[in-house]
Design an enzyme around this catalytic site. Sequence first.
Site, PDB file in Angstrom:
ATOM      1  N   ASN A 164      -5.393  12.631   1.047  1.00  0.00           N
ATOM      2  CA  ASN A 164      -4.506  11.737   1.797  1.00  0.00           C
ATOM      3  C   ASN A 164      -5.349  10.937   2.793  1.00  0.00           C
ATOM      4  O   ASN A 164      -6.575  11.109   2.888  1.00  0.00           O
ATOM      5  CB  ASN A 164      -3.405  12.538   2.503  1.00  0.00           C
ATOM      6  CG  ASN A 164      -2.313  11.641   3.062  1.00  0.00           C
ATOM      7  OD1 ASN A 164      -1.823  10.743   2.361  1.00  0.00           O
ATOM      8  ND2 ASN A 164      -1.936  11.814   4.315  1.00  0.00           N
ATOM      9  N   LYS A 165      -4.699  10.079   3.523  1.00  0.00           N
ATOM     10  CA  LYS A 165      -5.362   9.169   4.460  1.00  0.00           C
ATOM     11  C   LYS A 165      -6.405   9.872   5.319  1.00  0.00           C
ATOM     12  O   LYS A 165      -6.159  10.983   5.801  1.00  0.00           O
ATOM     13  CB  LYS A 165      -4.277   8.519   5.327  1.00  0.00           C
ATOM     14  CG  LYS A 165      -4.759   7.548   6.382  1.00  0.00           C
ATOM     15  CD  LYS A 165      -5.643   6.456   5.831  1.00  0.00           C
ATOM     16  CE  LYS A 165      -5.042   5.693   4.664  1.00  0.00           C
ATOM     17  NZ  LYS A 165      -6.041   4.919   3.890  1.00  0.00           N
TER      18      LYS A 165
ATOM     19  N   ARG B 205       0.865  -1.180   0.000  1.00  0.00           N
ATOM     20  CA  ARG B 205       0.000   0.000   0.000  1.00  0.00           C
ATOM     21  C   ARG B 205       0.900   1.229   0.000  1.00  0.00           C
ATOM     22  O   ARG B 205       2.116   1.130   0.097  1.00  0.00           O
ATOM     23  CB  ARG B 205      -1.026  -0.020   1.157  1.00  0.00           C
ATOM     24  CG  ARG B 205      -0.622  -0.651   2.437  1.00  0.00           C
ATOM     25  CD  ARG B 205       0.484   0.014   3.162  1.00  0.00           C
ATOM     26  NE  ARG B 205       0.251   1.416   3.400  1.00  0.00           N
ATOM     27  CZ  ARG B 205       1.179   2.301   3.678  1.00  0.00           C
ATOM     28  NH1 ARG B 205       2.468   1.934   3.761  1.00  0.00           N
ATOM     29  NH2 ARG B 205       0.906   3.576   3.886  1.00  0.00           N
ATOM     30  N   GLY B 206       0.247   2.417  -0.085  1.00  0.00           N
ATOM     31  CA  GLY B 206       1.021   3.650  -0.248  1.00  0.00           C
ATOM     32  C   GLY B 206       1.063   3.972  -1.737  1.00  0.00           C
ATOM     33  O   GLY B 206       1.371   3.092  -2.550  1.00  0.00           O
ATOM     34  N   ALA B 207       0.752   5.228  -2.082  1.00  0.00           N
ATOM     35  CA  ALA B 207       0.554   5.571  -3.495  1.00  0.00           C
ATOM     36  C   ALA B 207       1.748   5.205  -4.406  1.00  0.00           C
ATOM     37  O   ALA B 207       1.563   4.517  -5.421  1.00  0.00           O
ATOM     38  CB  ALA B 207       0.207   7.049  -3.606  1.00  0.00           C
TER      39      ALA B 207
ATOM     40  N   GLN C  77      -1.800   2.299  10.031  1.00  0.00           N
ATOM     41  CA  GLN C  77      -0.514   2.412   9.313  1.00  0.00           C
ATOM     42  C   GLN C  77       0.521   3.182  10.135  1.00  0.00           C
ATOM     43  O   GLN C  77       1.716   2.916  10.011  1.00  0.00           O
ATOM     44  CB  GLN C  77      -0.711   3.131   7.964  1.00  0.00           C
ATOM     45  CG  GLN C  77      -1.470   2.333   6.932  1.00  0.00           C
ATOM     46  CD  GLN C  77      -2.953   2.655   6.945  1.00  0.00           C
ATOM     47  OE1 GLN C  77      -3.533   2.989   7.976  1.00  0.00           O
ATOM     48  NE2 GLN C  77      -3.593   2.530   5.795  1.00  0.00           N
TER      49      GLN C  77
ATOM     50  N   ASP D 124      -1.982  10.964  -1.784  1.00  0.00           N
ATOM     51  CA  ASP D 124      -2.333  10.016  -2.851  1.00  0.00           C
ATOM     52  C   ASP D 124      -2.656  10.713  -4.159  1.00  0.00           C
ATOM     53  O   ASP D 124      -2.569  10.127  -5.225  1.00  0.00           O
ATOM     54  CB  ASP D 124      -3.532   9.169  -2.423  1.00  0.00           C
ATOM     55  CG  ASP D 124      -3.091   8.157  -1.398  1.00  0.00           C
ATOM     56  OD1 ASP D 124      -2.910   8.547  -0.235  1.00  0.00           O
ATOM     57  OD2 ASP D 124      -2.868   6.993  -1.775  1.00  0.00           O
TER      58      ASP D 124
ATOM     59  N   ARG E  75      -7.670   0.154  -6.422  1.00  0.00           N
ATOM     60  CA  ARG E  75      -7.814   1.270  -5.472  1.00  0.00           C
ATOM     61  C   ARG E  75      -7.999   2.553  -6.294  1.00  0.00           C
ATOM     62  O   ARG E  75      -7.143   2.889  -7.111  1.00  0.00           O
ATOM     63  CB  ARG E  75      -6.578   1.364  -4.555  1.00  0.00           C
ATOM     64  CG  ARG E  75      -6.378   0.098  -3.735  1.00  0.00           C
ATOM     65  CD  ARG E  75      -5.465   0.321  -2.547  1.00  0.00           C
ATOM     66  NE  ARG E  75      -6.114   1.110  -1.520  1.00  0.00           N
ATOM     67  CZ  ARG E  75      -5.485   1.584  -0.445  1.00  0.00           C
ATOM     68  NH1 ARG E  75      -4.188   1.357  -0.286  1.00  0.00           N
ATOM     69  NH2 ARG E  75      -6.134   2.278   0.471  1.00  0.00           N
TER      70      ARG E  75
HETATM   71  O1  MRU Z   1      -4.415   3.309   2.411  1.00  0.00           O
HETATM   72  P1  MRU Z   1      -2.935   3.488   2.268  1.00  0.00           P
HETATM   73  O2  MRU Z   1      -2.161   2.884   3.382  1.00  0.00           O
HETATM   74  O3  MRU Z   1      -2.437   3.064   0.915  1.00  0.00           O
HETATM   75  O4  MRU Z   1      -2.756   5.074   2.366  1.00  0.00           O
HETATM   76  C1  MRU Z   1      -1.477   5.607   2.272  1.00  0.00           C
HETATM   77  C2  MRU Z   1      -1.451   7.082   2.440  1.00  0.00           C
HETATM   78  O5  MRU Z   1      -2.457   7.710   2.687  1.00  0.00           O
HETATM   79  C3  MRU Z   1      -0.141   7.765   2.217  1.00  0.00           C
HETATM   80  O6  MRU Z   1      -0.041   8.926   3.001  1.00  0.00           O
HETATM   81  C4  MRU Z   1       0.000   8.150   0.739  1.00  0.00           C
HETATM   82  O7  MRU Z   1      -0.268   7.046  -0.084  1.00  0.00           O
HETATM   83  C5  MRU Z   1       1.339   8.671   0.413  1.00  0.00           C
HETATM   84  S1  MRU Z   1       2.552   7.412   0.488  1.00  0.00           S
HETATM   85  C6  MRU Z   1       4.064   8.057   0.106  1.00  0.00           C
END
Ligand code: MRU
Length: 346
Positions: free
Chosen positions: A248-249, A49-51, A198, A239, A92
């Site tokens: 973002n999250k 996970r993570g963009a 996370q 993201d 996603r």
């Molecule tokens: O749902 P996730 O864990 O994929 O969400 C991740 C985030 O919100 C991060 O802050 C974002 O993807 C940036 S990662 C460098």
Amino acid sequence: MIPSIEWVDDNIKMKVKIIDQTKLPHKLEFLEFNDFRSVAKSIKVMNIRGAPAIGVAAAMGMALATIEYKELVKDKFLIKMEEAADLLRSTRPTASNLFWAINRILKIIKDFPDNPSNISDLVIEEAKIMAQEDINVNKNIGKNGASLLKDGDVVLTHCNAGSLATVQYGTALAPIRAAIEEGKNISVIADETRPRLQGARLTAYELQYDNIPVKVISDTSSGLLMMLGKVDKVIVGTDRVTSDAVFNKIGTYLVALAAMDNKIPFYVAAPTSTLSLKETIKDVIIEQRDSSEVGNILGKVKIVPNGVECLNYAFDITPFRLVSGVITEDGVFTPKELLKKYKDLH
Ligand code: MRU
């Protein structure tokens, strides 16, 4: 930290190898995939996970698809590759990087003049380049962002935008890493980040792994800590950045509001692959995940009465008026400067 994802060629079979982030922090385990369907599933269930990390995973998934389909005639091959792209895209909806990475690979495939049997090497090479580019970009975000941090700063972050969310080094955690490499004392406060935790599981894990001081707080504590003067700066990842806001999250917006109210700078670390400046807030789909993630703690302990519904929006929207600066691989920009600098970008 070790890379969150890599392409493995062991002379028998080409594979994508990832850290299984659902097992952290208690177990460091790896998963290996040799077909794109498994890569898609691993993105959906958040093994990775993570963009930026899911962007590279999708590119490597596309590379696996070329291996599977390369014996087909060209027309059939292109149809199958579009299907693979659709499956990977459907995992996603919010992170720009996923779409950006798939489009980059599709362009190579469509521009390839030759028979599909020769295309795999080219696509594999491109996916590997994208992985390396990600690390280089993050290092530059680190250098640019480190200039905002001074010796002794306490930085609050939300979710995990670190090494684990990228191939390596991270985006929001990159300025912290770089400032420490420059000799500054920096410590981190990590919001736990309900519901997938996370911050508690991943940010705390990777910072501890690299001996960077970190304390975890419940999400609802960040406002109080800012008011008590215990936070100097906020840095989060993103993201997607549109022309008016940062996605973002879930929870980021409330952190940004508290930062504004307490006059604490709120920075967003964003590789240019995350910028979608031709879009506005209304163009973006905010992922809604299974409500059981909210109603249960890590799928184990049920915390709501039977029959009560939960809502599980995975991301939120922070309007530009709350953002002090966006840190990219090219520099640090106010939202207005960002729009000017990247007006011609994808
Ligand atoms: O749902 P996730 O864990 O994929 O969400 C991740 C985030 O919100 C991060 O802050 C974002 O993807 C940036 S990662 C460098």
